[in-house]
Scaffold this motif. Structure first.
Motif, PDB file in Angstrom:
ATOM      1  N   ALA A   1       1.165  -0.601  12.871  1.00  0.00           N
ATOM      2  CA  ALA A   1       1.764   0.706  13.355  1.00  0.00           C
ATOM      3  C   ALA A   1       3.461   0.753  13.122  1.00  0.00           C
ATOM      4  N   ARG A   2       3.991  -0.471  13.552  1.00  0.00           N
ATOM      5  CA  ARG A   2       5.370  -0.308  13.164  1.00  0.00           C
ATOM      6  C   ARG A   2       6.119   0.071  11.998  1.00  0.00           C
ATOM      7  N   ALA A   3       5.358  -0.377  10.595  1.00  0.00           N
ATOM      8  CA  ALA A   3       5.436  -0.233   9.340  1.00  0.00           C
ATOM      9  C   ALA A   3       5.358   1.263   9.041  1.00  0.00           C
ATOM     10  N   VAL A   4       4.592   1.949   9.806  1.00  0.00           N
ATOM     11  CA  VAL A   4       4.513   3.427   9.270  1.00  0.00           C
ATOM     12  C   VAL A   4       5.028   4.456  10.362  1.00  0.00           C
ATOM     13  N   ALA A   5       5.501   3.745  11.515  1.00  0.00           N
ATOM     14  CA  ALA A   5       6.065   4.674  12.511  1.00  0.00           C
ATOM     15  C   ALA A   5       7.211   5.709  12.041  1.00  0.00           C
ATOM     16  N   ASN A   6       7.966   5.102  11.284  1.00  0.00           N
ATOM     17  CA  ASN A   6       9.002   5.691  10.548  1.00  0.00           C
ATOM     18  C   ASN A   6       8.924   6.582   9.467  1.00  0.00           C
ATOM     19  N   ARG A   7       7.706   6.607   9.132  1.00  0.00           N
ATOM     20  CA  ARG A   7       7.455   7.314   7.739  1.00  0.00           C
ATOM     21  C   ARG A   7       6.539   8.687   8.059  1.00  0.00           C
ATOM     22  N   GLY A   8       6.490   9.021   9.456  1.00  0.00           N
ATOM     23  CA  GLY A   8       5.532  10.084   9.825  1.00  0.00           C
ATOM     24  C   GLY A   8       4.204  10.001   9.435  1.00  0.00           C
ATOM     25  N   ILE A   9       3.596   9.029   9.109  1.00  0.00           N
ATOM     26  CA  ILE A   9       2.188   8.612   8.535  1.00  0.00           C
ATOM     27  C   ILE A   9       1.326   8.491   9.846  1.00  0.00           C
ATOM     28  N   PRO A  10       0.269   9.414   9.991  1.00  0.00           N
ATOM     29  CA  PRO A  10      -0.575   9.066  11.200  1.00  0.00           C
ATOM     30  C   PRO A  10      -1.396   7.840  11.183  1.00  0.00           C
ATOM     31  N   PHE A  11      -1.233   7.329  12.390  1.00  0.00           N
ATOM     32  CA  PHE A  11      -1.982   5.902  12.625  1.00  0.00           C
ATOM     33  C   PHE A  11      -2.669   5.553  13.712  1.00  0.00           C
TER      34      PHE A  11
ATOM     35  N   VAL B   1       0.733  -1.307   0.039  1.00  0.00           N
ATOM     36  CA  VAL B   1      -0.009   0.066  -0.078  1.00  0.00           C
ATOM     37  C   VAL B   1       0.814   1.114   0.081  1.00  0.00           C
ATOM     38  N   LEU B   2       1.837   1.484   0.762  1.00  0.00           N
ATOM     39  CA  LEU B   2       2.581   2.594   0.920  1.00  0.00           C
ATOM     40  C   LEU B   2       3.506   2.807  -0.396  1.00  0.00           C
ATOM     41  N   ALA B   3       3.889   1.563  -1.165  1.00  0.00           N
ATOM     42  CA  ALA B   3       4.756   1.551  -2.255  1.00  0.00           C
ATOM     43  C   ALA B   3       3.686   2.193  -3.455  1.00  0.00           C
ATOM     44  N   GLN B   4       2.451   1.943  -3.393  1.00  0.00           N
ATOM     45  CA  GLN B   4       1.597   2.126  -4.420  1.00  0.00           C
ATOM     46  C   GLN B   4       0.451   3.121  -4.304  1.00  0.00           C
ATOM     47  N   LEU B   5       0.246   3.764  -3.189  1.00  0.00           N
ATOM     48  CA  LEU B   5      -0.980   4.533  -2.761  1.00  0.00           C
ATOM     49  C   LEU B   5      -0.511   5.802  -2.127  1.00  0.00           C
ATOM     50  N   PRO B   6      -1.049   6.878  -2.553  1.00  0.00           N
ATOM     51  CA  PRO B   6      -0.694   8.255  -1.845  1.00  0.00           C
ATOM     52  C   PRO B   6      -1.238   8.272  -0.353  1.00  0.00           C
ATOM     53  N   VAL B   7      -0.554   7.478   0.416  1.00  0.00           N
ATOM     54  CA  VAL B   7      -1.259   7.457   1.709  1.00  0.00           C
ATOM     55  C   VAL B   7      -1.000   8.780   2.839  1.00  0.00           C
ATOM     56  N   THR B   8      -2.062   9.256   3.344  1.00  0.00           N
ATOM     57  CA  THR B   8      -2.047  10.367   4.297  1.00  0.00           C
ATOM     58  C   THR B   8      -2.384   9.751   5.809  1.00  0.00           C
ATOM     59  N   ALA B   9      -2.856   8.909   5.696  1.00  0.00           N
ATOM     60  CA  ALA B   9      -3.150   8.175   7.340  1.00  0.00           C
ATOM     61  C   ALA B   9      -3.661   6.681   7.068  1.00  0.00           C
TER      62      ALA B   9
ATOM     63  N   GLN C   1      -1.983  11.231  18.036  1.00  0.00           N
ATOM     64  CA  GLN C   1      -2.958  11.797  19.157  1.00  0.00           C
ATOM     65  C   GLN C   1      -3.813  12.751  18.389  1.00  0.00           C
ATOM     66  N   GLU C   2      -4.033  12.975  17.228  1.00  0.00           N
ATOM     67  CA  GLU C   2      -4.802  13.744  16.744  1.00  0.00           C
ATOM     68  C   GLU C   2      -6.067  12.977  15.989  1.00  0.00           C
ATOM     69  N   LEU C   3      -5.638  11.785  15.483  1.00  0.00           N
ATOM     70  CA  LEU C   3      -6.539  10.858  14.905  1.00  0.00           C
ATOM     71  C   LEU C   3      -7.444  10.309  16.205  1.00  0.00           C
ATOM     72  N   LEU C   4      -6.507  10.164  17.275  1.00  0.00           N
ATOM     73  CA  LEU C   4      -7.522   9.439  18.321  1.00  0.00           C
ATOM     74  C   LEU C   4      -8.475  10.462  18.979  1.00  0.00           C
ATOM     75  N   ARG C   5      -7.896  11.543  19.096  1.00  0.00           N
ATOM     76  CA  ARG C   5      -9.018  12.730  19.672  1.00  0.00           C
ATOM     77  C   ARG C   5     -10.009  12.763  18.838  1.00  0.00           C
ATOM     78  N   THR C   6      -9.819  12.964  17.386  1.00  0.00           N
ATOM     79  CA  THR C   6     -10.978  13.090  16.485  1.00  0.00           C
ATOM     80  C   THR C   6     -12.114  11.824  16.692  1.00  0.00           C
ATOM     81  N   ALA C   7     -11.392  10.563  16.754  1.00  0.00           N
ATOM     82  CA  ALA C   7     -12.108   9.390  16.755  1.00  0.00           C
ATOM     83  C   ALA C   7     -13.216   9.506  18.019  1.00  0.00           C
TER      84      ALA C   7
END
Length: 250
Positions: free
Chosen positions: A169-179, A62-70, A114-120
């Motif tokens: 979570a581990r896969a996206v942690a170093n990419r700065g992608i909200p999870f 997914v990270l290789a093929q899609l423009p992921v924002t979250a 934290q922003e995603l969690l608070r919004t949810a």
């Protein structure tokens, strides 16, 4: 693009229909993928298959093929607290990895964005379901017995257990992608899932031959199977409601 990552097609079924998503070609994933717009936001719903390897392969593709924002890991979970009931929704405040039940805990704990969690949390306050925030743990296999659930809960302090969220979570942690991980309870702490080992295939689905063979050997288990199906349906409805409301609020 907001990516919703599920292990099983059953977990994703309600969302695909509710969000009116269409099939999308994403190579090297264990299951189907769908994309579309929901409330003006681009969304991808991806089914990876169960467990660490498929979750990691799926999020990598997914990270290789899609423009992921979250990224939001979605699906069913087993309750590790007695108070949690089938259909309750769990928002993972932090994610713990457990290599072997009763064994090694992964050294890194990943906090939710934290922003995603608070919004949810804020948007689900008015939802017609019970929502709990807390740590969750990802195990290497389905936890089938009440005793094992209680042990893992004491060992980790987590409120619910799944098989994929930590690795995503581990896969996206170093990419700065909200999870964030949002999970619906499909079995309580005191419910046994032992018969799943006899009927589920490697995709986590009840194979027709396995199911038929099991019922021939143990026809009395039909009631237990019916209860599991009812639980899954209730969890799916809660999950669908929680996800669509959260995505709409992002």
């Amino acid at each position: 693009m907001i990516v919703l990552l599920a292990a099983l097609a059953e977990e994703a079924a309600g969302l695909r229909r509710r969000m009116a998503l269409v099939p999308e070609a994403v190579a090297s994933i264990g299951g189907p993928a769908y994309t579309g717009q929901y409330c003006g936001k681009p969304v991808a719903l991806v089914v990876t298959g169960m467990g660490q390897q498929r979750a990691e392969e799926g999020i990598g593709a997914v990270l290789a093929q899609l423009p992921v924002t979250a990224v939001i890991s979605i699906g069913y979970s087993g309750a590790l607290e007695r108070q949690l009931q089938v259909g309750d929704l769990v928002l993972a405040s932090e994610l713990i990895g457990l290599t072997v039940p009763g064994g090694k805990i992964e050294p890194t704990i990943y906090p939710a964005d934290q922003e995603l969690l608070r919004t949810a949390e804020e948007t689900l306050q008015t939802a017609p379901l019970r929502v709990v925030s807390g740590a969750t743990v990802t195990a290497s296999r389905i936890i089938t017995t009440p005793a094992a659930k209680r042990d893992i809960g004491r060992q980790t302090g987590a409120v619910a257990v799944d098989m994929e969220s930590y690795w995503v979570a581990r896969a996206v942690a170093n990419r700065g992608i909200p999870f964030l991980a949002i999970r619906a309870i499909s079995d309580t702490q005191e419910e046994s899932l032992s018969l799943l080992h006899e009927i589920l295939d490697e995709e986590g689905s009840p194979g027709a031959r396995r199911l038929a063979a099991h019922l021939i050997r143990k026809p009395g288990s039909l009631i237990a199977l019916a209860r599991l199906a009812w639980n899954a349906g209730r969890a799916r409805r809660s999950l669908t409601t929680g996800i669509v409301r959260t995505v709409a609020a992002l």
